[in-house]
Write an enzyme that holds these catalytic residues in place. Sequence first.
Site, PDB file in Angstrom:
ATOM      1  N   ARG A   1       0.817  -1.218   0.000  1.00 42.66           N
ATOM      2  CA  ARG A   1       0.000   0.000   0.000  1.00 42.66           C
ATOM      3  C   ARG A   1       0.849   1.265   0.000  1.00 42.66           C
ATOM      4  NH1 ARG A   1      -2.878  -3.853   2.842  1.00 42.66           N
ATOM      5  NH2 ARG A   1      -1.853  -3.254   4.762  1.00 42.66           N
TER       6      ARG A   1
ATOM      7  N   GLU B   1       6.753 -10.835  14.253  1.00 44.36           N
ATOM      8  CA  GLU B   1       6.285 -11.448  15.501  1.00 44.36           C
ATOM      9  C   GLU B   1       6.475 -12.963  15.477  1.00 44.36           C
ATOM     10  OE1 GLU B   1       2.308 -11.467  18.323  1.00 44.36           O
ATOM     11  OE2 GLU B   1       2.353 -10.251  16.511  1.00 44.36           O
TER      12      GLU B   1
END
Length: 182
Positions: free
Chosen positions: A66, A103
């Site tokens: 994006r 993560e």
Amino acid sequence: MTELTDITDLLLSRIRDVPDHPEPGVVFKDITPLLADPVAFSALTDAFAGIAERTGATKIVGLEARGFILGAPVAVRARLGFIPVRKAGKLPGATLSQAYDLEYGSAEIEVHAEDLSAQDRVLIVDDVLATGGTAEASIQLIRRAGAEVVGAAVLMELGFLAGRPRLEAALNGAPLEALLTV
């Protein structure tokens, strides 16, 4: 209303919450209604172009994916070059790469080696600041290419994920601007 309040209200009104996407418990912030609205998209582009001007940027770096959609029109509006930072393996030719931790795993981003030089002053543009990992890796990559990072600009910062301190440390005094904080 001030100009900042006007753009904040406009942008917020064009971002849709999608519950349980991509997994249960997550509320995804969908910017496609904003992109579909030429007034809102133009206001966003103008705001980012203003940041580019204030920082003295000579190039805009957009982060996949994006950040490409947002950064390319900013570069055009500000009359600057646009450089995509992509996931590893997507760019042809000689690249510089930067690995970083996620993560649950790791990832790698790349830029064309010849697209940045010591003369370039780079503003990083992306849609969301979450944990700051991708943006931090892009800063390292841009600096390894020899360019100066003059700031980062995001449409929205997810404040509850606390990415700002990490990114501000990586920016080493260069400004971090988020148009919205949610």
